[in-house]
Design an enzyme around this catalytic site. Sequence first.
Site, PDB file in Angstrom:
ATOM      1  N   GLN B 258       0.817  -1.213   0.000  1.00 40.52           N
ATOM      2  CA  GLN B 258       0.000   0.000   0.000  1.00 40.52           C
ATOM      3  C   GLN B 258       0.850   1.261   0.000  1.00 40.52           C
ATOM      4  O   GLN B 258       0.475   2.281  -0.572  1.00 40.52           O
ATOM      5  CB  GLN B 258      -0.978   0.017   1.182  1.00 40.52           C
ATOM      6  CG  GLN B 258      -2.080  -1.015   1.062  1.00 40.52           C
ATOM      7  CD  GLN B 258      -2.745  -0.996  -0.304  1.00 40.52           C
ATOM      8  OE1 GLN B 258      -3.371  -0.025  -0.686  1.00 40.52           O
ATOM      9  NE2 GLN B 258      -2.578  -2.084  -1.069  1.00 40.52           N
ATOM     10  N   HIS B 261       1.492   3.244  -3.230  1.00 37.29           N
ATOM     11  CA  HIS B 261       0.439   3.998  -3.931  1.00 37.29           C
ATOM     12  C   HIS B 261       0.722   5.492  -3.938  1.00 37.29           C
ATOM     13  O   HIS B 261       0.386   6.200  -4.882  1.00 37.29           O
ATOM     14  CB  HIS B 261      -0.924   3.785  -3.256  1.00 37.29           C
ATOM     15  CG  HIS B 261      -1.688   2.627  -3.816  1.00 37.29           C
ATOM     16  ND1 HIS B 261      -2.037   2.556  -5.127  1.00 37.29           N
ATOM     17  CD2 HIS B 261      -2.167   1.494  -3.246  1.00 37.29           C
ATOM     18  CE1 HIS B 261      -2.698   1.430  -5.346  1.00 37.29           C
ATOM     19  NE2 HIS B 261      -2.789   0.761  -4.225  1.00 37.29           N
ATOM     20  N   GLU B 326      -8.788   1.107   6.015  1.00 35.64           N
ATOM     21  CA  GLU B 326      -9.351   0.692   4.721  1.00 35.64           C
ATOM     22  C   GLU B 326      -9.135  -0.823   4.517  1.00 35.64           C
ATOM     23  O   GLU B 326     -10.068  -1.552   4.244  1.00 35.64           O
ATOM     24  CB  GLU B 326      -8.644   1.489   3.618  1.00 35.64           C
ATOM     25  CG  GLU B 326      -9.164   1.229   2.228  1.00 35.64           C
ATOM     26  CD  GLU B 326      -8.267   1.853   1.157  1.00 35.64           C
ATOM     27  OE1 GLU B 326      -7.126   2.280   1.479  1.00 35.64           O
ATOM     28  OE2 GLU B 326      -8.697   1.902  -0.006  1.00 35.64           O
ATOM     29  N   HIS B 327      -7.871  -1.256   4.655  1.00 38.39           N
ATOM     30  CA  HIS B 327      -7.546  -2.685   4.536  1.00 38.39           C
ATOM     31  C   HIS B 327      -7.003  -3.186   5.870  1.00 38.39           C
ATOM     32  O   HIS B 327      -6.095  -2.568   6.436  1.00 38.39           O
ATOM     33  CB  HIS B 327      -6.432  -2.922   3.506  1.00 38.39           C
ATOM     34  CG  HIS B 327      -6.709  -2.353   2.154  1.00 38.39           C
ATOM     35  ND1 HIS B 327      -6.154  -1.161   1.724  1.00 38.39           N
ATOM     36  CD2 HIS B 327      -7.475  -2.811   1.132  1.00 38.39           C
ATOM     37  CE1 HIS B 327      -6.575  -0.914   0.487  1.00 38.39           C
ATOM     38  NE2 HIS B 327      -7.377  -1.887   0.113  1.00 38.39           N
ATOM     39  N   ASP B 360      -7.382  -6.506  -4.350  1.00 38.58           N
ATOM     40  CA  ASP B 360      -7.269  -5.449  -5.358  1.00 38.58           C
ATOM     41  C   ASP B 360      -7.593  -5.952  -6.749  1.00 38.58           C
ATOM     42  O   ASP B 360      -8.101  -5.202  -7.583  1.00 38.58           O
ATOM     43  CB  ASP B 360      -5.834  -4.901  -5.398  1.00 38.58           C
ATOM     44  CG  ASP B 360      -5.581  -3.915  -4.288  1.00 38.58           C
ATOM     45  OD1 ASP B 360      -6.556  -3.398  -3.720  1.00 38.58           O
ATOM     46  OD2 ASP B 360      -4.400  -3.663  -3.981  1.00 38.58           O
ATOM     47  N   HIS B 419     -52.307  19.033   6.630  1.00 34.57           N
ATOM     48  CA  HIS B 419     -52.077  17.586   6.681  1.00 34.57           C
ATOM     49  C   HIS B 419     -53.332  16.901   7.246  1.00 34.57           C
ATOM     50  O   HIS B 419     -53.826  15.931   6.674  1.00 34.57           O
ATOM     51  CB  HIS B 419     -50.867  17.261   7.574  1.00 34.57           C
ATOM     52  CG  HIS B 419     -49.534  17.467   6.912  1.00 34.57           C
ATOM     53  ND1 HIS B 419     -49.079  18.687   6.514  1.00 34.57           N
ATOM     54  CD2 HIS B 419     -48.551  16.583   6.587  1.00 34.57           C
ATOM     55  CE1 HIS B 419     -47.869  18.550   5.976  1.00 34.57           C
ATOM     56  NE2 HIS B 419     -47.526  17.285   6.007  1.00 34.57           N
TER      57      HIS B 419
END
Lengths: 432, 432
Positions: B258, B261, B326-327, B360, B419
């Site tokens: 990761q 990235h 996230e992971h 992924d 109403h």
Amino acid sequence: MLNLMEITESNKESLISELKGRVTETEQEIISSVNSILSRVKKDGDKALFELTKSFDKVELKTLEVSTFEIDECFNKVEKEFIEALEEAKANIKEYHEKQKSNGFLMTKDKGVYLGQRVLPLERVGVYVPGGTAAYPSSVLMNVIPAKVAGVDEIVMVTPPDKNGGINPYIGVAARIAGINKIYKVGGAQAVAALAYGTESIKKVDKIVGPGNIFVATAKKLVFGEVDIDMIAGPSEILVIADEKSNPCFVAADLMSQAEHDKLASSILITTSKELHKRVEMELERQVKTLEREEIIRTSLENFGSAIICRTIEECINISNSIAPEHLELMVDDPMKYLGMVRNAGSVFLGRYCPEPIGDYFGGTNHVLPTSGTARFFSPLSVDSFIKKSSFIYYSEEALMENGEKIITLASKEGLTAHANSVKVRLENGNV
Amino acid sequence: MLNLMEITESNKESLISELKGRVTETEQEIISSVNSILSRVKKDGDKALFELTKSFDKVELKTLEVSTFEIDECFNKVEKEFIEALEEAKANIKEYHEKQKSNGFLMTKDKGVYLGQRVLPLERVGVYVPGGTAAYPSSVLMNVIPAKVAGVDEIVMVTPPDKNGGINPYIGVAARIAGINKIYKVGGAQAVAALAYGTESIKKVDKIVGPGNIFVATAKKLVFGEVDIDMIAGPSEILVIADEKSNPCFVAADLMSQAEHDKLASSILITTSKELHKRVEMELERQVKTLEREEIIRTSLENFGSAIICRTIEECINISNSIAPEHLELMVDDPMKYLGMVRNAGSVFLGRYCPEPIGDYFGGTNHVLPTSGTARFFSPLSVDSFIKKSSFIYYSEEALMENGEKIITLASKEGLTAHANSVKVRLENGNV
């Protein structure tokens, strides 16, 4: 009172953009003032809440939390038939929302591989409830019950105190019936800040829901990302599709039931009968005089009320699909025959005896619905709004050995060699 | 390379806020320039798209749509094993996402009352796919397949052309395999504008998904409400929980998968073993030299890499729950034993042979996941992202007669007489 239109492809677009045009940009001044309230609460916690409450709500509080005794008192202040009606509404809403619950799943595959998805409730949710004249106990039920059904551990409510430091008794009753864990006497942007950041008394939540004025709505937008929020509702909308057999008295009453919310509310009649339209206009004039919010209704209908004449019910529905109304009434015989044609609508009310307020208060469906044409892609508030999903996957050594090279191929073509490396080291060292 | 921390309640908070701090505010200058691109496309349609493409992508196009022939050509340009791996990945992703489909429901009650909820696919979806060096065919599958499974009628793709007016062949192949209906050669904020407003060539969509640079992300934020969008992804994150038996070579490789990235990516090791941490550091140094993105990885690990030593796996998971990564990799024996403790994580990778890149590229779960701690309340991209729900309710005359007074009570307490009136007119005229 309705603006009569002959529909063509070009004015269909202008009708839709007019609906959207009702939502105006928030002024920079409001954003700045909300921002400064948010920072103040983030920095000073409860102290800021007490000070801001003194300055905005004109009351000096000693504690923020509403006591059990105070809620008991609320029950003494409201009518028995109100409590009974609310209890029955709760049962209907709960029964409907129970059906929305979804399950996770697990798939097993060859070589020991398994993968799936879990459905997990949010841990803490905050519900904003306006006070004063805009106190809507029905909103308490609609925002809290789906969270309860979802399994949220802790649901807290914030609501502004009145000048005596009390809360609206109808709101107190609705909160206990709905199953709120705690109520705090704080409103405005400061309440949203407390829920988003946490203070000494109020714990940070995962999501904030519930309606509020422009300061509350702006604060919710600004804290979005720090916590989740519900949709920011635009002005209300009703679209009534009626055939020649419809009772003009009912049609007029239903159009006005949304028009009374707001001068920006939009009420649209689409009908196959010119005669019906004429008689609806007469009914509007007759009935509006008997209603408390006559002025709001007149303004709303004159500015954003429309009547559209079509040749067939199918054509009516096609136009409605382009508009994607919040509330759609199908006042026709055998309405289920047409439901499948409706592609975009928050909630659909079927038949001649199903006015929209059934859904606002009692029937069981949620009254928090997508406005301004967003029913094209948004959904009503639901159990889904209070859960999150999380995926999982297990690969055995054998499964990785079999598929590793393919993963390396895909990662390499994207130029991500460290991704490929994480598989490679296992293929190489797998048997070490 | 990792910043070693002893966890206390106070630095847990600072670790979490550091993770969030990686997301920076968009500069006003970018917002203005994106805003002007949006208005230009809204006003001039295709003409603006051709001009902006000429100015940003340095190519003069004659048509925006990619022809069938051009996509055929893409298949001639890419390796056979890539196509095969992608086809197998597609099958896995499709199989997993099929399980996410949900059904509507219908409840019938006494006196002819019925109500329920329909699940409707969005009608048109636009997928943004970056070009150039950040061209990720895996993203095409991950964004398109859930929409396909949801039943979306029309899925179009936009991607910037290269200097010769062509598209990346891997993207072209992935688009056809995923089942895209049409591809347009347009990128940047102008592509988002075209999807949000529509032009002569490109029809307006209901939702825009897919990753992009800061201009694309800003454009998506600005058109939100006009159309729906997916989450705006922050920098990637991986959190590895590893016990003393874990292979340090695997742990190091996964942390770097990761880190490569983005310099803002965050890689966190939480382990019960000080010894493992030391050996992971050695492995990081050894392996990083072999990787193409060495510099990015070093910067990312030095700034946002952490190692945390805990006493038990349970403690590791508690900290992970606060971070909401996230992971999450659970590199332990019998990982399913611990899955139930994981409350907040986008996707969980179980066991010693399940590195994150399986998710992924290949395993079947989605790789579009909530970042920056938002796994507390957001979910992975899924079939749910491409549907909307719509409620409906029918009341018979008899049912309204029975329940009308309760609805009138609830509406009256809220001061909404119009109403109440919509029910009242039916109770009075019901037999007329």
